[in-house]
Design an enzyme around this catalytic site. Sequence first.
Site, PDB file in Angstrom:
ATOM      1  N   ASP A   9       0.848  -1.168   0.000  1.00 11.51           N
ATOM      2  CA  ASP A   9       0.000   0.000   0.000  1.00 11.51           C
ATOM      3  C   ASP A   9       0.903   1.243   0.000  1.00 11.51           C
ATOM      4  O   ASP A   9       2.071   1.153   0.378  1.00 11.51           O
ATOM      5  CB  ASP A   9      -0.878  -0.053   1.259  1.00 11.51           C
ATOM      6  CG  ASP A   9      -1.695   1.201   1.456  1.00 11.51           C
ATOM      7  OD1 ASP A   9      -2.418   1.580   0.514  1.00 11.51           O
ATOM      8  OD2 ASP A   9      -1.608   1.804   2.534  1.00 11.51           O
TER       9      ASP A   9
ATOM     10  N   ASP B 243      -0.029   5.155   0.954  1.00 12.92           N
ATOM     11  CA  ASP B 243      -0.170   6.124   2.037  1.00 12.92           C
ATOM     12  C   ASP B 243      -0.348   5.422   3.374  1.00 12.92           C
ATOM     13  O   ASP B 243      -1.237   4.593   3.547  1.00 12.92           O
ATOM     14  CB  ASP B 243      -1.351   7.063   1.756  1.00 12.92           C
ATOM     15  CG  ASP B 243      -1.213   7.741   0.396  1.00 12.92           C
ATOM     16  OD1 ASP B 243      -0.102   8.193   0.073  1.00 12.92           O
ATOM     17  OD2 ASP B 243      -2.213   7.802  -0.346  1.00 12.92           O
TER      18      ASP B 243
END
Length: 197
Positions: A11, A13
């Site tokens: 992922d 952020d």
Amino acid sequence: MDLSNVAVFMDRDGTVSKEIGYVNHPHRYELLPRTGLAIKKLNQSGIKAILATNQAGVARGYFKEEMIGQVHNKLEDLLEAEGAYLDAIYYCHHHPRVGEGKFKKECNCRKPEPGMLLQGKEEFGIDLERSYMIGDKISDVEVAHRVGAKGILVLTGYGIGDYQNAQDDWKVEPDYVAEDLFDAVEWILMDLEARED
């Protein structure tokens, strides 16, 4: 041990970079500590390092799609300065309920749907059952389990709050809970060694 068909999907952020809400300008984008070191370890091991990120800010009208590319150019520059690189960057700019036109739709790429991981399998011949997904939300673990991969929750970004406050609502359990991306990568390398024995 040949790891060329293994991937670590990450992922963005809150996992690779600081969680600051919607990143609407490259100047606001910053890597988390030890991110470069973590990805460099993957590069050196031969494991594919792939970013898989939901970017619904486009659908929501917060920024144009071009901004995602600008932010990812900054990400790649920051990693290059630390001797690291990503093998691929995948993003989903859709949202099922918000937005207009082509961005508002039910899609197969918005996590926890598995489209981005399946794209990695298609493009690189990835063995998803030997692979991993790292993220700061339980939906990242969920997408991993949907394709037979292992899912790791990091305690950066939203992870610490998810871990401390929302566990009772989890539909899946992480295979490992890591302090950060570097800790997750160290665990992955040990896990792969144990699996190959």
